[in-house]
Design a protein around this motif. Structure first.
Motif, PDB file in Angstrom:
ATOM      1  N   GLY A   4       0.797  -1.219   0.000  1.00 38.58           N
ATOM      2  CA  GLY A   4       0.000   0.000   0.000  1.00 38.58           C
ATOM      3  C   GLY A   4       0.830   1.269   0.000  1.00 38.58           C
ATOM      4  N   LYS A   5       2.112   1.168  -0.346  1.00 41.60           N
ATOM      5  CA  LYS A   5       3.009   2.319  -0.234  1.00 41.60           C
ATOM      6  C   LYS A   5       2.558   3.528  -1.046  1.00 41.60           C
ATOM      7  CE  LYS A   5       6.239   0.559  -3.719  1.00 41.60           C
ATOM      8  NZ  LYS A   5       5.954   1.486  -4.781  1.00 41.60           N
ATOM      9  N   SER A   6       2.061   3.311  -2.244  1.00 43.70           N
ATOM     10  CA  SER A   6       1.644   4.451  -3.066  1.00 43.70           C
ATOM     11  C   SER A   6       0.377   5.093  -2.507  1.00 43.70           C
ATOM     12  CB  SER A   6       1.434   4.016  -4.516  1.00 43.70           C
ATOM     13  OG  SER A   6       2.651   3.551  -5.052  1.00 43.70           O
ATOM     14  N   SER A   7      -0.610   4.286  -2.164  1.00 44.87           N
ATOM     15  CA  SER A   7      -1.863   4.829  -1.615  1.00 44.87           C
ATOM     16  C   SER A   7      -1.621   5.520  -0.284  1.00 44.87           C
ATOM     17  CB  SER A   7      -2.886   3.706  -1.429  1.00 44.87           C
ATOM     18  OG  SER A   7      -3.176   3.091  -2.654  1.00 44.87           O
ATOM     19  N   VAL A   8      -0.853   4.887   0.584  1.00 48.70           N
ATOM     20  CA  VAL A   8      -0.543   5.491   1.881  1.00 48.70           C
ATOM     21  C   VAL A   8       0.304   6.740   1.679  1.00 48.70           C
ATOM     22  CG1 VAL A   8       0.682   5.160   4.073  1.00 48.70           C
ATOM     23  CG2 VAL A   8      -0.766   3.336   3.160  1.00 48.70           C
ATOM     24  N   GLY A   9       1.260   6.672   0.757  1.00 46.60           N
ATOM     25  CA  GLY A   9       2.128   7.817   0.495  1.00 46.60           C
ATOM     26  C   GLY A   9       1.363   9.042   0.045  1.00 46.60           C
ATOM     27  N   VAL A  10       0.424   8.852  -0.877  1.00 43.81           N
ATOM     28  CA  VAL A  10      -0.397   9.967  -1.347  1.00 43.81           C
ATOM     29  C   VAL A  10      -1.197  10.548  -0.182  1.00 43.81           C
ATOM     30  CG1 VAL A  10      -2.403  10.559  -2.788  1.00 43.81           C
ATOM     31  CG2 VAL A  10      -0.520   9.230  -3.755  1.00 43.81           C
ATOM     32  N   ALA A  11      -1.825   9.687   0.606  1.00 42.98           N
ATOM     33  CA  ALA A  11      -2.632  10.155   1.739  1.00 42.98           C
ATOM     34  C   ALA A  11      -1.763  10.886   2.757  1.00 42.98           C
ATOM     35  CB  ALA A  11      -3.353   8.971   2.391  1.00 42.98           C
ATOM     36  N   LEU A  12      -0.573  10.348   3.051  1.00 41.26           N
ATOM     37  CA  LEU A  12       0.322  10.991   4.011  1.00 41.26           C
ATOM     38  C   LEU A  12       0.788  12.350   3.504  1.00 41.26           C
ATOM     39  CD1 LEU A  12       1.913  10.862   6.659  1.00 41.26           C
ATOM     40  CD2 LEU A  12       3.709   9.622   5.406  1.00 41.26           C
ATOM     41  N   ALA A  13       1.148  12.438   2.242  1.00 43.83           N
ATOM     42  CA  ALA A  13       1.586  13.711   1.669  1.00 43.83           C
ATOM     43  C   ALA A  13       0.482  14.761   1.784  1.00 43.83           C
ATOM     44  CB  ALA A  13       2.009  13.519   0.213  1.00 43.83           C
ATOM     45  N   GLU A  14      -0.747  14.351   1.505  1.00 41.34           N
ATOM     46  CA  GLU A  14      -1.861  15.287   1.627  1.00 41.34           C
ATOM     47  C   GLU A  14      -2.050  15.732   3.070  1.00 41.34           C
ATOM     48  OE1 GLU A  14      -5.316  13.537  -0.220  1.00 41.34           O
ATOM     49  OE2 GLU A  14      -4.375  13.566  -2.209  1.00 41.34           O
ATOM     50  N   LEU A  15      -1.932  14.811   4.010  1.00 37.23           N
ATOM     51  CA  LEU A  15      -2.107  15.149   5.427  1.00 37.23           C
ATOM     52  C   LEU A  15      -1.073  16.146   5.931  1.00 37.23           C
ATOM     53  CD1 LEU A  15      -2.886  11.693   7.081  1.00 37.23           C
ATOM     54  CD2 LEU A  15      -4.396  13.686   7.016  1.00 37.23           C
ATOM     55  N   VAL A  16       0.170  15.972   5.508  1.00 37.84           N
ATOM     56  CA  VAL A  16       1.249  16.819   6.039  1.00 37.84           C
ATOM     57  C   VAL A  16       1.636  17.955   5.095  1.00 37.84           C
ATOM     58  CG1 VAL A  16       2.161  14.956   7.486  1.00 37.84           C
ATOM     59  CG2 VAL A  16       3.137  15.340   5.200  1.00 37.84           C
ATOM     60  N   GLY A  17       0.955  18.042   3.954  1.00 42.76           N
ATOM     61  CA  GLY A  17       1.223  19.122   3.010  1.00 42.76           C
ATOM     62  C   GLY A  17       2.561  18.989   2.311  1.00 42.76           C
ATOM     63  N   ALA A  18       2.954  17.760   2.016  1.00 46.89           N
ATOM     64  CA  ALA A  18       4.244  17.509   1.382  1.00 46.89           C
ATOM     65  C   ALA A  18       4.040  17.076  -0.070  1.00 46.89           C
ATOM     66  CB  ALA A  18       4.997  16.412   2.141  1.00 46.89           C
ATOM     67  N   GLU A  19       5.123  17.097  -0.824  1.00 47.91           N
ATOM     68  CA  GLU A  19       5.122  16.563  -2.182  1.00 47.91           C
ATOM     69  C   GLU A  19       5.195  15.045  -2.095  1.00 47.91           C
ATOM     70  OE1 GLU A  19       7.850  16.786  -6.256  1.00 47.91           O
ATOM     71  OE2 GLU A  19       8.414  17.981  -4.518  1.00 47.91           O
ATOM     72  N   PHE A  20       4.519  14.353  -3.019  1.00 51.23           N
ATOM     73  CA  PHE A  20       4.590  12.898  -3.084  1.00 51.23           C
ATOM     74  C   PHE A  20       5.293  12.476  -4.358  1.00 51.23           C
ATOM     75  CE2 PHE A  20       2.996   8.860  -4.762  1.00 51.23           C
ATOM     76  CZ  PHE A  20       3.412   8.019  -3.745  1.00 51.23           C
ATOM     77  N   VAL A  67       7.304  13.054   0.615  1.00 49.24           N
ATOM     78  CA  VAL A  67       6.941  11.678   0.919  1.00 49.24           C
ATOM     79  C   VAL A  67       7.370  10.890  -0.314  1.00 49.24           C
ATOM     80  CG1 VAL A  67       5.096  10.022   1.367  1.00 49.24           C
ATOM     81  CG2 VAL A  67       4.981  12.310   2.374  1.00 49.24           C
ATOM     82  N   LEU A  68       8.291   9.972  -0.128  1.00 51.71           N
ATOM     83  CA  LEU A  68       8.842   9.206  -1.244  1.00 51.71           C
ATOM     84  C   LEU A  68       8.550   7.730  -1.031  1.00 51.71           C
ATOM     85  CD1 LEU A  68      10.556   8.951  -3.804  1.00 51.71           C
ATOM     86  CD2 LEU A  68      12.596   8.980  -2.344  1.00 51.71           C
ATOM     87  N   ALA A  69       7.728   7.162  -1.899  1.00 58.02           N
ATOM     88  CA  ALA A  69       7.417   5.735  -1.844  1.00 58.02           C
ATOM     89  C   ALA A  69       8.518   4.981  -2.570  1.00 58.02           C
ATOM     90  CB  ALA A  69       6.061   5.461  -2.487  1.00 58.02           C
ATOM     91  N   LEU A  70       9.102   4.018  -1.892  1.00 54.61           N
ATOM     92  CA  LEU A  70      10.205   3.248  -2.459  1.00 54.61           C
ATOM     93  C   LEU A  70       9.782   1.822  -2.753  1.00 54.61           C
ATOM     94  CD1 LEU A  70      13.060   4.267   0.010  1.00 54.61           C
ATOM     95  CD2 LEU A  70      12.489   5.308  -2.181  1.00 54.61           C
ATOM     96  N   GLY A  71      10.223   1.307  -3.878  1.00 55.50           N
ATOM     97  CA  GLY A  71      10.025  -0.101  -4.167  1.00 55.50           C
ATOM     98  C   GLY A  71      10.797  -0.924  -3.154  1.00 55.50           C
ATOM     99  N   GLY A  72      10.274  -2.082  -2.803  1.00 53.77           N
ATOM    100  CA  GLY A  72      10.874  -2.901  -1.753  1.00 53.77           C
ATOM    101  C   GLY A  72      12.307  -3.304  -2.004  1.00 53.77           C
ATOM    102  N   GLY A  73      12.669  -3.538  -3.253  1.00 52.55           N
ATOM    103  CA  GLY A  73      14.032  -3.947  -3.562  1.00 52.55           C
ATOM    104  C   GLY A  73      15.032  -2.815  -3.511  1.00 52.55           C
ATOM    105  N   SER A  74      14.547  -1.583  -3.503  1.00 54.94           N
ATOM    106  CA  SER A  74      15.452  -0.428  -3.538  1.00 54.94           C
ATOM    107  C   SER A  74      16.369  -0.367  -2.330  1.00 54.94           C
ATOM    108  CB  SER A  74      14.660   0.874  -3.652  1.00 54.94           C
ATOM    109  OG  SER A  74      13.900   1.105  -2.485  1.00 54.94           O
ATOM    110  N   VAL A  75      15.879  -0.774  -1.175  1.00 58.41           N
ATOM    111  CA  VAL A  75      16.682  -0.654   0.045  1.00 58.41           C
ATOM    112  C   VAL A  75      17.667  -1.800   0.218  1.00 58.41           C
ATOM    113  CG1 VAL A  75      14.992   0.796   1.225  1.00 58.41           C
ATOM    114  CG2 VAL A  75      14.892  -1.698   1.496  1.00 58.41           C
TER     115      VAL A  75
END
Length: 180
Positions: A4-20, A67-75
């Motif tokens: 759910g990283k993309s969906s959560v990321g968009v919602a979090l960015a909206e909540l905190v007023g950040a870029e996604f 807010v930066l959503a990362l693919g799981g393999g990136s880390v």
């Protein structure tokens, strides 16, 4: 993967007023569809492009935070983990039962071939220790909505109840775990 990283990321960015931004979307915009990158050049070429996209995103100017959503393999790449040390890093933990419906019928996951459940579980067995070590906050997504998860992350980060450093205004990275 499918936590759910993309969906959560968009919602979090909206909540905190950040870029996604989403690292997968950044790679696709520059190099084309992920399955095509894997087919033509292999996973290592994809991971190199992904690492470059993440580096550019993290060095960009984000006056409202990021807010930066990362693919799981990136880390799995040391260079990416190093770039994340001064940020909140949220691991969105999900079980196979949680992600199976999200993956049903998906043809754009090149690492899930044949036995999707077995492939996913093998990936998570390799990735989970890295996610757990890197995360400054772990959130079980379970059956919660993206907004509920984002609200929980925002509360935890704003209250200072996670242990991650904070260097960008509302700097959040979401990894397949995740990042925030």
């Amino acid at each position: 993967m499918a936590a759910g990283k993309s969906s959560v990321g968009v919602a979090l960015a909206e909540l905190v007023g950040a870029e996604f931004l989403d690292s997968d979307a950044l790679v696709v915009a520059e190099h084309g569809p992920i399955p095509e990158i894997f087919a033509a050049h292999g996973e290592e070429a994809f991971r190199a492009a992904e690492a470059e996209a993440i580096a550019r995103a993290l060095t960009g100017v984000h006056s409202q935070g990021l807010v930066l959503a990362l693919g799981g393999g990136s880390v799995l790449r040391e260079e990416t983990r190093t770039r994340l040390t001064d940020a909140h890093r949220v691991y969105l933990r999900a079980s196979w039962d949680d992600v199976a419906p999200r993956l049903a019928g998906s043809a754009d996951r090149p690492l899930l071939h044949g036995d999707a459940e077995g492939s996913w579980k093998a990936l998570m067995d390799r990735r989970r220790p890295v996610f757990e070590q890197l995360a400054s906050l772990t959130v079980d997504t379970g059956t919660s909505t993206a907004l509920e998860v984002a609200e929980l992350i925002a509360r935890r980060i704003c209250s200072g109840s996670d242990t991650g450093a904070h260097t960008q205004a509302a700097a959040h990275r979401i990894d397949e775990g995740v990042q925030a």
